[in-house]
Motif scaffolding. Sequence first.
Motif, PDB file in Angstrom:
ATOM      1  N   THR A  41      -0.841   2.221  -2.746  1.00 12.70           N
ATOM      2  CA  THR A  41      -0.852   1.480  -1.487  1.00 12.70           C
ATOM      3  C   THR A  41      -2.248   0.948  -1.222  1.00 12.70           C
ATOM      4  O   THR A  41      -3.235   1.687  -1.351  1.00 12.70           O
ATOM      5  CB  THR A  41      -0.419   2.384  -0.317  1.00 12.70           C
ATOM      6  OG1 THR A  41       0.879   2.908  -0.598  1.00 12.70           O
ATOM      7  CG2 THR A  41      -0.378   1.597   0.992  1.00 12.70           C
ATOM      8  N   SER A  42      -2.356  -0.324  -0.862  1.00 13.24           N
ATOM      9  CA  SER A  42      -3.665  -0.931  -0.632  1.00 13.24           C
ATOM     10  C   SER A  42      -4.268  -0.418   0.670  1.00 13.24           C
ATOM     11  O   SER A  42      -3.574  -0.085   1.626  1.00 13.24           O
ATOM     12  CB  SER A  42      -3.553  -2.457  -0.595  1.00 13.24           C
ATOM     13  OG  SER A  42      -2.762  -2.884   0.482  1.00 13.24           O
ATOM     14  N   ARG A  43      -5.612  -0.377   0.689  1.00 19.97           N
ATOM     15  CA  ARG A  43      -6.358   0.109   1.845  1.00 19.97           C
ATOM     16  C   ARG A  43      -6.512  -0.991   2.895  1.00 19.97           C
ATOM     17  O   ARG A  43      -6.023  -2.109   2.732  1.00 19.97           O
ATOM     18  CB  ARG A  43      -7.741   0.595   1.401  1.00 19.97           C
ATOM     19  CG  ARG A  43      -7.735   1.657   0.317  1.00 19.97           C
ATOM     20  CD  ARG A  43      -9.168   2.102   0.042  1.00 19.97           C
ATOM     21  NE  ARG A  43      -9.997   0.997  -0.412  1.00 19.97           N
ATOM     22  CZ  ARG A  43     -10.313   0.758  -1.677  1.00 19.97           C
ATOM     23  NH1 ARG A  43      -9.850   1.556  -2.621  1.00 19.97           N
ATOM     24  NH2 ARG A  43     -11.085  -0.256  -2.006  1.00 19.97           N
ATOM     25  N   ASP A  44      -7.264  -0.669   3.950  1.00 18.91           N
ATOM     26  CA  ASP A  44      -7.511  -1.652   5.010  1.00 18.91           C
ATOM     27  C   ASP A  44      -8.283  -2.868   4.509  1.00 18.91           C
ATOM     28  O   ASP A  44      -8.179  -3.953   5.082  1.00 18.91           O
ATOM     29  CB  ASP A  44      -8.292  -1.009   6.165  1.00 18.91           C
ATOM     30  CG  ASP A  44      -7.456  -0.011   6.947  1.00 18.91           C
ATOM     31  OD1 ASP A  44      -6.220  -0.023   6.787  1.00 18.91           O
ATOM     32  OD2 ASP A  44      -8.037   0.787   7.719  1.00 18.91           O
ATOM     33  N   ASP A  45      -9.100  -2.681   3.444  1.00 20.72           N
ATOM     34  CA  ASP A  45      -9.856  -3.804   2.901  1.00 20.72           C
ATOM     35  C   ASP A  45      -9.062  -4.592   1.867  1.00 20.72           C
ATOM     36  O   ASP A  45      -9.578  -5.525   1.250  1.00 20.72           O
ATOM     37  CB  ASP A  45     -11.176  -3.320   2.297  1.00 20.72           C
ATOM     38  CG  ASP A  45     -10.981  -2.363   1.122  1.00 20.72           C
ATOM     39  OD1 ASP A  45      -9.816  -2.056   0.788  1.00 20.72           O
ATOM     40  OD2 ASP A  45     -11.983  -1.928   0.544  1.00 20.72           O
ATOM     41  N   GLY A  46      -7.804  -4.212   1.656  1.00 19.99           N
ATOM     42  CA  GLY A  46      -6.973  -4.898   0.686  1.00 19.99           C
ATOM     43  C   GLY A  46      -7.138  -4.385  -0.725  1.00 19.99           C
ATOM     44  O   GLY A  46      -6.389  -4.771  -1.619  1.00 19.99           O
ATOM     45  N   GLY A  47      -8.110  -3.501  -0.946  1.00 17.28           N
ATOM     46  CA  GLY A  47      -8.324  -2.945  -2.268  1.00 17.28           C
ATOM     47  C   GLY A  47      -7.475  -1.715  -2.501  1.00 17.28           C
ATOM     48  O   GLY A  47      -6.833  -1.186  -1.581  1.00 17.28           O
ATOM     49  N   PHE A  48      -7.437  -1.268  -3.725  1.00 14.80           N
ATOM     50  CA  PHE A  48      -6.705  -0.046  -4.057  1.00 14.80           C
ATOM     51  C   PHE A  48      -7.353   0.593  -5.270  1.00 14.80           C
ATOM     52  O   PHE A  48      -8.112  -0.037  -6.008  1.00 14.80           O
ATOM     53  CB  PHE A  48      -5.225  -0.338  -4.347  1.00 14.80           C
ATOM     54  CG  PHE A  48      -4.994  -1.232  -5.525  1.00 14.80           C
ATOM     55  CD1 PHE A  48      -4.863  -0.717  -6.811  1.00 14.80           C
ATOM     56  CD2 PHE A  48      -4.905  -2.606  -5.365  1.00 14.80           C
ATOM     57  CE1 PHE A  48      -4.650  -1.546  -7.910  1.00 14.80           C
ATOM     58  CE2 PHE A  48      -4.698  -3.454  -6.443  1.00 14.80           C
ATOM     59  CZ  PHE A  48      -4.564  -2.906  -7.723  1.00 14.80           C
ATOM     60  N   GLU A  49      -7.093   1.844  -5.450  1.00 14.65           N
ATOM     61  CA  GLU A  49      -7.617   2.584  -6.589  1.00 14.65           C
ATOM     62  C   GLU A  49      -6.482   3.364  -7.212  1.00 14.65           C
ATOM     63  O   GLU A  49      -5.643   3.926  -6.510  1.00 14.65           O
ATOM     64  CB  GLU A  49      -8.719   3.541  -6.124  1.00 14.65           C
ATOM     65  CG  GLU A  49      -9.410   4.278  -7.254  1.00 14.65           C
ATOM     66  CD  GLU A  49     -10.599   5.084  -6.764  1.00 14.65           C
ATOM     67  OE1 GLU A  49     -10.691   6.278  -7.118  1.00 14.65           O
ATOM     68  OE2 GLU A  49     -11.424   4.514  -6.018  1.00 14.65           O
ATOM     69  N   VAL A  50      -6.474   3.394  -8.535  1.00 15.10           N
ATOM     70  CA  VAL A  50      -5.401   4.092  -9.226  1.00 15.10           C
ATOM     71  C   VAL A  50      -5.981   4.866 -10.398  1.00 15.10           C
ATOM     72  O   VAL A  50      -6.868   4.377 -11.103  1.00 15.10           O
ATOM     73  CB  VAL A  50      -4.314   3.104  -9.714  1.00 15.10           C
ATOM     74  CG1 VAL A  50      -4.888   2.066 -10.666  1.00 15.10           C
ATOM     75  CG2 VAL A  50      -3.151   3.841 -10.352  1.00 15.10           C
ATOM     76  N   ASN A  51      -5.538   6.093 -10.565  1.00 19.58           N
ATOM     77  CA  ASN A  51      -5.911   6.911 -11.710  1.00 19.58           C
ATOM     78  C   ASN A  51      -4.695   7.059 -12.615  1.00 19.58           C
ATOM     79  O   ASN A  51      -3.664   7.580 -12.192  1.00 19.58           O
ATOM     80  CB  ASN A  51      -6.405   8.288 -11.244  1.00 19.58           C
ATOM     81  CG  ASN A  51      -7.688   8.205 -10.455  1.00 19.58           C
ATOM     82  OD1 ASN A  51      -8.636   7.545 -10.864  1.00 19.58           O
ATOM     83  ND2 ASN A  51      -7.738   8.871  -9.305  1.00 19.58           N
TER      84      ASN A  51
END
Length: 291
Positions: A41-51
């Motif tokens: 799910t993307s964050r408030d800044d539109g970015g996301f992180e995935v491992n």
Amino acid sequence: MKEAPSESSTALSRNLRRLAAPNWVGAQVTVRFQDVTALVTSRDDGGFEVNLMPPEGQRFKVGASEAQASVEGASTTARVEVMPESTPLLVVSDFDDTLALTHVTKPAKLVQSALLKDSDSQEVVQGMAGFYKCLRGASPPSFALVSGSPIQYLPRVRGFLERHEFPAGFGVYLRDLGPGSLSGYKQPIIRRLLMQFPLPVVLVGDSGEKDPEIYAQIREEFPGRVKAIYIRDAGRSDDAKRFPGMVLFKDAKEAADHAVGLGLADASCVTSAWARPPPATPPVSAGKPAP
């Protein structure tokens, strides 16, 4: 993050659209890489992180592969570099006035660079691509670019690196524009990289802003890990106390020669890189602006 610069737009209009592009907040993003799929799910800044973890009993293929990220109605791809276990070195680099001339110490020129330049017209710091290509041990290092450039400029930064033939496989970490991101954004990223990758480290930046102070702090926090700190002289360099144990250079060959002396760069590569003229800037095709 949404972005839709058209092929007929100018650098100014593309940059303004990037900076004004709204973020996808809380979007469900499907990420596919090699044989693995994950939902984030993307964050408030539109970015996301995935491992991502490879299937049990397998390993990800070393080298460059394409990853795909998609949401309903849109998708994008990115090049992902899987580091081999033999990676000898992590190089953490700044971007503005270290690799690209943005004139951070001159506000009028900085604004002009930020708004009127793009990956096809941004001036490169001569010799830096050659320096980075010659950094190596038994095998090439991995590179991480940690910069205050806005995250909306990611296509522009990647296009610049490719256009000027910097080594492939840069991990790029840019700054989200927001009230809490004006300072202190580099240290957490660099700390995380050093904790995630237990490798010897080379730090490269410039004297125009706070790179010397940030890198000195990182060197203190990770004793023995930082093998060299290279600072390009971009102004504000009169106070020698800012650069303890660092190499302050004007010409990239100075840094390359020093790295050879430390065993961090290949001597024959440096000799070859500076024996021939720098590559000509590729022409820009009319009506085909860089992303």
